[in-house]
Design an enzyme around this catalytic site. Structure first.
Site, mmCIF file in Angstrom:
data_model
loop_
_atom_site.group_PDB
_atom_site.id
_atom_site.type_symbol
_atom_site.label_atom_id
_atom_site.label_comp_id
_atom_site.label_asym_id
_atom_site.label_seq_id
_atom_site.Cartn_x
_atom_site.Cartn_y
_atom_site.Cartn_z
ATOM 1 N N GLU A 199 -5.327 -11.907 -11.943
ATOM 2 C CA GLU A 199 -5.052 -10.477 -12.037
ATOM 3 C C GLU A 199 -6.222 -9.616 -11.593
ATOM 4 O O GLU A 199 -6.054 -8.456 -11.249
ATOM 5 C CB GLU A 199 -4.643 -10.104 -13.474
ATOM 6 C CG GLU A 199 -5.687 -10.417 -14.537
ATOM 7 C CD GLU A 199 -5.537 -11.824 -15.070
ATOM 8 O OE1 GLU A 199 -6.438 -12.270 -15.767
ATOM 9 O OE2 GLU A 199 -4.528 -12.479 -14.767
ATOM 10 N N ASP A 241 -16.935 -2.874 25.541
ATOM 11 C CA ASP A 241 -17.146 -2.318 26.869
ATOM 12 C C ASP A 241 -18.626 -2.463 27.206
ATOM 13 O O ASP A 241 -19.431 -2.897 26.385
ATOM 14 C CB ASP A 241 -16.684 -0.862 26.944
ATOM 15 C CG ASP A 241 -17.501 0.060 26.048
ATOM 16 O OD1 ASP A 241 -18.302 -0.432 25.252
ATOM 17 O OD2 ASP A 241 -17.320 1.290 26.152
ATOM 18 N N ASP A 282 -15.161 3.307 23.167
ATOM 19 C CA ASP A 282 -15.210 4.732 22.836
ATOM 20 C C ASP A 282 -14.395 5.595 23.783
ATOM 21 O O ASP A 282 -14.413 6.814 23.687
ATOM 22 C CB ASP A 282 -16.668 5.220 22.845
ATOM 23 C CG ASP A 282 -17.327 5.062 24.209
ATOM 24 O OD1 ASP A 282 -16.698 4.487 25.125
ATOM 25 O OD2 ASP A 282 -18.479 5.522 24.372
ATOM 26 N N ASP A 342 -9.801 2.529 25.864
ATOM 27 C CA ASP A 342 -10.064 1.499 24.852
ATOM 28 C C ASP A 342 -9.130 1.595 23.650
ATOM 29 O O ASP A 342 -9.119 0.691 22.806
ATOM 30 C CB ASP A 342 -11.514 1.615 24.347
ATOM 31 C CG ASP A 342 -12.532 1.363 25.444
ATOM 32 O OD1 ASP A 342 -12.298 0.464 26.263
ATOM 33 O OD2 ASP A 342 -13.548 2.077 25.477
ATOM 34 N N ASN A 396 -6.901 -25.508 -16.663
ATOM 35 C CA ASN A 396 -6.377 -25.084 -17.967
ATOM 36 C C ASN A 396 -4.916 -25.476 -18.145
ATOM 37 O O ASN A 396 -4.499 -25.959 -19.197
ATOM 38 C CB ASN A 396 -6.532 -23.573 -18.126
ATOM 39 C CG ASN A 396 -7.958 -23.196 -18.456
ATOM 40 O OD1 ASN A 396 -8.772 -24.048 -18.810
ATOM 41 N ND2 ASN A 396 -8.284 -21.921 -18.333
ATOM 42 N N ASN A 432 -8.626 -15.309 -21.325
ATOM 43 C CA ASN A 432 -8.403 -14.882 -19.943
ATOM 44 C C ASN A 432 -9.114 -13.566 -19.662
ATOM 45 O O ASN A 432 -9.750 -13.386 -18.617
ATOM 46 C CB ASN A 432 -6.892 -14.744 -19.697
ATOM 47 C CG ASN A 432 -6.571 -14.529 -18.229
ATOM 48 O OD1 ASN A 432 -6.985 -15.311 -17.391
ATOM 49 N ND2 ASN A 432 -5.838 -13.465 -17.930
ATOM 50 N N ASP A 492 -12.240 -13.030 -17.147
ATOM 51 C CA ASP A 492 -12.141 -12.048 -16.066
ATOM 52 C C ASP A 492 -13.321 -11.075 -16.094
ATOM 53 O O ASP A 492 -13.863 -10.700 -15.052
ATOM 54 C CB ASP A 492 -10.821 -11.264 -16.185
ATOM 55 C CG ASP A 492 -9.624 -12.088 -15.729
ATOM 56 O OD1 ASP A 492 -9.832 -13.082 -15.006
ATOM 57 O OD2 ASP A 492 -8.494 -11.744 -16.109
#
Length: 880
Positions: free
Chosen positions: A312, A354, A622, A626, A690, A715, A719
């Site tokens: 998560e 380029d 640029d 391109d 686990n 958990n 985390d």
């Protein structure tokens, strides 16, 4: 996007036909074809035409509304899965799980939204054209005396219509596709369209060639978005808005961007976890339901397992990593428009760029001044300097380059020893110009400078050091060989000649440009940047292959590549790519380094072909030409001075056009990816271990090995211990190789490394069952508390074991935030069973004799994990 046979720019066939037709008409005929007049259009005519063709605007990428950006920040598979689990938790009455999961989703989404929103705002602030207004002549209704007055006024560029008469001068951006009807020394830079560094001359009248060429080669047409370098011109607007070359390209680029390597990688990893959850959770639910006969408790436990298996924190870790990378890159003059581009930066193994302004200085420099046999000659430079110094016409970039040798003014005592007497101006028929000076009050000297063929045509003598001799056929061949050698090296060559006259000579005219003495040649080039060669070497050390994709010619490209140390065996021309299928094009793109005379569509095809062969491709550009390739690449890189369409198409905008900045971006991208993959592999292996332990325990224990609330707590703590990973360091050797997402590698890692922790989970089960006699439902709290501490501490230690392929703490130590946070989480975990909160969640106080066993278990766990790590690296030649 439609592309004509071999144009250097993308325009619709109708617009291309119009420009081709207008280019070769006389001025009067061109005006007539556009229903225009030298005096300009009336306001009524302007309004009617604007209603017909619209305003002179091109399609721009608009920043999405904030709520759409917020929706995009939320939309990923894990957020959908977590939201579903949160809803189910709420429906089953597990409010704590609902709150914990919801906080994680909101935090991750909000962080990503604000970072991307802020970056988009910064990128939009960079949007600025060189000129937003243009000088136009409109027929007015004001009177001065008895004659109507014509007004020249500045108007916004978007107000132009076809048929308008506009005025251009040095520094102006061409506001539309225009037909030149009067010009004086007009030079236009088309590098944003074609990639060619040198400006091209534009004239008011030309003779049509036998065969049509590229649109950008039309000598009487100037294109929207190009820049006037020198000179002045009057022109009539031929096409505006979406009908221009610029507009057609912008329109072709509108729409959704394709998926990048990051998008594909994160999707593969997400679905790997989802498939794993889809298999394991029902299995745990069924085993517990069948063995414990309490299906509601089994369902809640299965739900807790689903939350435990779900990474998560992945959206938050990924977003935090990317946001931290964006902040770091901002310190290096880099604006990150799309966060995912940072990881693509690190994964990049091919950089297409380029040539102009990236490898080169984007500035014309006088490189060589040589005599007719190719030897350096200061006299040639002095003559060229006097010619450019006294020229009264508008000086082009070549003259500016010559005049940068300002020390000659003092050395030659120019204004005293070489007083100017006369001048024969440049014109496009002769393609040369002359000045006449009074040389040291002794005689007159006419100094002529211009195109090689035109100068040679009026020379009968040649100077070699201090000797003047006949310019016979043999010496002409030698001179041509010298020029050809310079041209093959990519130089633009100008010839210099002179002729002496007595002081009694009167006014000078074109006829005096005859029987000249050829002094030699001056040659010009857009030279490489000093940083180009070391930057290319640095990128190569990081496993990034640089490929040059340019619209410029192959001779110039070869010279520049040689100067910066790029080995070039063969330069592929755009014409060679015509007709190649995708497979053949991919092979050509992979094998070669330099591609020249490319159209915008060629660049897009090459980038696409490289990606199809498994490369993560960056593109740096640029110009207008391109923009398509910038969108097609995994990471598009542009600069703040780029045209708007290029900045809009880019993912990353550099405030400094330098390859050295790219090296820093590559390193930061790899750090970002490395820290992200650390979390994924830690979580994948730990969660798998686990669940493996839970499956074994559930099959044999008469009670749950851990309560759902305890699973959620462990958990959450685990985390939290991982939230400092974005601030961790990466081993230097890890940064040397491009890194990509590999879902198969993650799955393999999970299967081989995960069960290692299960071995010590099982020994802890046996310890609690046999040594501490926690083997009845009445003693389940003690059993669960013992596994809670061992499980949390082994999970937290895995952060240090997996973060490096070296021996942790001895050969590679985590960053201070990681050390502090993991230590704090371990301390909290050991304290919980002795706290009121622990008792409230069903835990029991552990005897102090438990902790020596715990220490032995953890030491053995670290030793075995290091051994498995060493074997894994030898077997699969990979770790993170």
């Amino acid at each position: 996007m439609t592309v004509s046979a071999r144009p250097a720019t993308a325009v619709s066939p109708a617009a291309g036909d119009l420009l081709q037709r207008l280019a070769w008409l006389s001025t009067d005929a061109a005006l007539q074809a556009l229903e225009a007049r030298p005096a300009g259009l009336t306001e009524d005519e302007v309004e009617r035409r604007r209603e017909l063709v619209g305003t002179n605007e091109v399609a721009h990428e608009k920043s999405p509304a904030w709520y759409l950006q917020l929706t995009h920040a939320f939309a990923n598979p894990f957020n959908f899965l977590l939201t579903t689990l949160a809803v189910v938790s709420g429906l089953t009455g597990d409010q704590r799980a609902l709150i914990v999961i919801s906080v994680m989703v909101v935090f991750s989404t909000t962080l990503r939204f604000f970072q991307e929103y802020r970056s988009n705002r910064a990128a939009m602030a960079l949007r600025a054209m060189v000129s937003t207004s243009t000088a136009v002549e409109r027929e007015g209704d004001e009177f001065t005396g008895s004659m109507p007055a014509m007004r020249r006024r500045e108007i916004p560029m978007d107000q132009l219509v076809p048929g308008d008469i506009v005025y251009l001068s040095a520094g102006d951006m061409v506001p539309a596709d225009v037909r030149v009807i009067a010009a004086k020394d007009l030079f236009v830079s088309q590098s944003s369209l074609t990639g060619e560094a040198l400006p091209v001359e534009k004239i008011e009248r030309a003779v049509a060639p036998p065969a049509p060429g590229s649109l950008t080669d039309l000598p009487t047409i100037c294109f929207m978005g190009t820049n006037v370098v020198s000179g002045t011109a009057t022109a009539v607007v031929a096409a505006t808005g979406a009908r221009t070359s610029f507009g057609a390209m912008a329109k072709g680029l509108a729409g959704q961007r394709g998926t990048t390597a990051f998008d594909v990688g994160i999707s593969q990893v997400s679905w790997l976890f989802i498939r794993f959850i889809a298999v394991m959770v029902p299995l745990v639910f069924l085993i517990n339901g069948l063995t414990k006969h309490d299906w509601l408790e089994a369902f809640i436990f299965g739900l807790a397992i689903a939350v435990g298996l779900t990474p998560e924190m992945l959206p938050m870790i990924v977003t935090t990593n990317l946001a931290k990378g964006a902040v770091t890159m901002a310190r290096h003059k880099t604006i990150v428009k799309r966060l995912s581009a940072i990881q693509n930066f690190g994964a990049m193994d091919v950089l297409c760029t380029d040539k102009t302004g990236t490898l080169t200085q984007d500035k014309i420099v006088l490189e060589r001044y040589i005599n007719v046999v190719g030897e350096e000659d200061d006299e040639v430079l002095a003559l060229a300097y006097l010619n450019s110094y006294y020229q009264t016409g508008l000086k082009n970039l070549l003259d500016v380059a010559v005049l940068e040798h300002g020390e000659l003014k003092k050395e030659l005592a120019v204004e005293h020893a070489y007083a100017k007497l006369d001048e024969i101006p440049f014109d496009f028929t002769r393609r040369r110009m002359s000045v006449v000076v009074d040389q040291e009050h002794d005689h007159h000297r006419l100094i002529c400078k211009g195109a090689v063929e035109e100068i040679l045509a009026v020379c009968t003598l040649a100077r070699d050091e201090d000797r003047v001799m006949e310019l016979n056929a043999e010496r002409r061949v030698v001179a041509h060989d010298v020029v050809n050698e310079l041209n093959e090296d990519g130089f633009r060559v100008v010839a210099v000649a002179y002729r002496d006259f007595p002081r009694s000579h009167g006014a000078y005219a074109v006829g005096d440009e005859s029987d000249l003495v050829l002094a030699g040649f001056v040659s010009f080039l857009d030279p490489p940047k000093e940083t180009a060669a070391p930057a290319l070497k640095a990128l190569a050390e990081y496993g990034v292959t640089v490929k040059i994709l340019t619209g410029d010619n192959d001779l110039v490209s070869r010279k520049v590549c040689r100067d910066v140390g790029l080995k070039v065996e063969h330069i592929v021309l755009g014409s060679e790519l015509v007709g190649l299928d995708d497979a053949a094009l991919g092979e050509v793109a992979d094998k070669n380094v330099v591609f020249a005379k490319l159209t915008p569509d060629d660049k897009v095809r090459l980038v696409r072909a490289l990606r199809a062969r498994g490369h993560t491709v960056g593109f740096m550009g640029d110009g207008i030409n391109d923009a398509g390739a910038l969108r097609e690449a995994d990471v598009g890189i542009s600069v703040d001075s780029a045209v708007d369409i290029a900045k809009e198409s880019a993912d990353i905008i550099l405030l400094e056009k330098s390859l050295m900045v790219l090296e820093e971006g590559v390193v930061e991208g790899r750090k970002t990816f490395g820290n992200t993959i650390k979390y994924i592999k830690m979580t994948a292996s730990s969660n798998f271990g686990n669940v493996f332990s839970v499956l074994i325990a559930s099959a044999f224990l008469p009670f749950l090995p851990m309560l759902p609330i305890q699973l959620l707590t462990i958990n959450l703590l685990y985390d939290i211990s991982q939230t400092s990973i974005p601030w961790d360091d990466m081993d230097p050797d890890y940064l040397k190789v491009p890194r990509k997402w590999r879902a198969d590698d993650i799955g393999r890692f999970m299967i081989f490394i995960g069960p290692t922790s299960s071995i010590f989970d099982i020994t802890t089960f046996l310890l609690m069952w046999f040594i501490f006699k926690a083997n009845t439902p009445a003693q389940q709290s003690l059993f669960q508390s013992g596994w809670f501490i061992e499980g949390l501490l082994s999970q937290t230690l895995i952060v240090h074991m997996i973060r490096t392929k070296k021996v942790p703490f001895l050969q590679s130590t985590a960053a201070l935030p990681v050390l502090l946070l993991t230590t704090a989480v371990m301390a909290v975990g050991m304290y919980l069973p002795f706290s009121r909160l622990g008792l409230a969640t069903g835990m029991a106080r552990l005897p102090w004799t438990y902790f020596p066993w715990l220490a032995v278990t953890l030491l053995a766990y670290c030793a075995l994990t290091q051994g498995v790590k060493t074997w894994y690296i030898r077997r699969f030649h990979a770790w993170l």
